[in-house]
Scaffold this active site. Sequence first.
Site, PDB file in Angstrom:
ATOM      1  N   ASP A 212      -0.334   5.201   0.750  1.00  0.00           N
ATOM      2  CA  ASP A 212      -0.637   6.189   1.799  1.00  0.00           C
ATOM      3  C   ASP A 212      -0.680   5.548   3.182  1.00  0.00           C
ATOM      4  O   ASP A 212      -1.425   4.600   3.426  1.00  0.00           O
ATOM      5  CB  ASP A 212      -1.987   6.862   1.521  1.00  0.00           C
ATOM      6  CG  ASP A 212      -1.940   7.730   0.271  1.00  0.00           C
ATOM      7  OD1 ASP A 212      -0.846   7.973  -0.245  1.00  0.00           O
ATOM      8  OD2 ASP A 212      -3.026   8.154  -0.174  1.00  0.00           O
TER       9      ASP A 212
ATOM     10  N   ASP B 186       0.853  -1.178   0.000  1.00  0.00           N
ATOM     11  CA  ASP B 186       0.000   0.000   0.000  1.00  0.00           C
ATOM     12  C   ASP B 186       0.901   1.244   0.000  1.00  0.00           C
ATOM     13  O   ASP B 186       2.081   1.159   0.368  1.00  0.00           O
ATOM     14  CB  ASP B 186      -0.866  -0.044   1.270  1.00  0.00           C
ATOM     15  CG  ASP B 186      -1.623   1.233   1.506  1.00  0.00           C
ATOM     16  OD1 ASP B 186      -2.267   1.719   0.557  1.00  0.00           O
ATOM     17  OD2 ASP B 186      -1.584   1.760   2.646  1.00  0.00           O
TER      18      ASP B 186
ATOM     19  N   ASP C 264      -1.934  -0.511   5.838  1.00  0.00           N
ATOM     20  CA  ASP C 264      -2.369   0.062   7.120  1.00  0.00           C
ATOM     21  C   ASP C 264      -3.874   0.261   7.222  1.00  0.00           C
ATOM     22  O   ASP C 264      -4.375   0.643   8.279  1.00  0.00           O
ATOM     23  CB  ASP C 264      -1.683   1.416   7.365  1.00  0.00           C
ATOM     24  CG  ASP C 264      -2.275   2.503   6.475  1.00  0.00           C
ATOM     25  OD1 ASP C 264      -2.494   2.235   5.264  1.00  0.00           O
ATOM     26  OD2 ASP C 264      -2.548   3.604   6.984  1.00  0.00           O
TER      27      ASP C 264
END
Length: 262
Positions: A8, A6, A211
């Site tokens: 961001d 991922d 996250d």
Amino acid sequence: TVIFTDLDGTFLNHDDYSFDSSKDSLSLINEKKIPLLFTTSKTRVEVELLQKKVGIKEPFIVENGAAIFFPKDYQNFDLSFLDEYHGYYILQLGLKYKQVLNFYNKYKSEFGLLGFSDMNIDDIVKYTGLSEDDAKLSKQRDFTEPFLIEDKTKLKNLKNLALTYNIKITKGGRFYHLIGEFQDKGIAVKKAEKIFEKIYNDDINSIGLGDGPNDIVMFENVDIPIVIKNHKGKYVDTKIKNIQKSEFEGSKGWNEMVLKNV
Ligand code: 2M8
Ligand code: MG
Ligand code: MG
């Protein structure tokens, strides 16, 4: 090994979108020639710019698993079984942006939605903290619509309605996203693994770092799932028993966990 990550809040810090802390891990990845696949809600043009900044030319997965892109000359692989698009080989799993926007436009007032297509550059800058130039790239969408909703209790009805249009809803760090029913980061990672295994004619060991809620399906489809502490100092709830957790947030946590695992 193949790494899916991922962006961001994981490879990039949540607030300033920088990857300052990952110098050591990036040079290790480079040294070991490990494919590093950005697996993100971002658009193709956003990923292209970031790849340039990082100095890599690798396959990538955009807009929550809407499509997997392979550079045409990637490792001299024969990828001609895939479709050609914008100078890449591509496997599309998502819908056309137009189809998703049809649904969004039909129901935005009833459900109090504010999507990227109705935000101007200043709005996006305000909500995301992106620079103006980066905000422009995030508006160049091909498959999916990120949105805010006034009243979160309306989400459940919106979800059910969306499914009748072959659309589902996922959540990133800041926004909800209208995406195709048969796409997400998990489905895309599984397909990408299959393509690598076909090309290498061998099993691959996959690492997945993320996250957010939209990363959980990715965790479920890699050999080594790693959750990065988010900007609130918490971990997204995954129910995966053997998942590794970073001590640090964002870029620093990413560096920490890559050094531990490659
Ligand atoms: C959107 O995606 C993030 C990813 O976690 C989110 O949902 O918060 C996307 O629209 C992406 O294109 C954009 O760069 C990002 C900016 O924060 O927001
Ligand atoms: Mg994230
Ligand atoms: Mg495997």
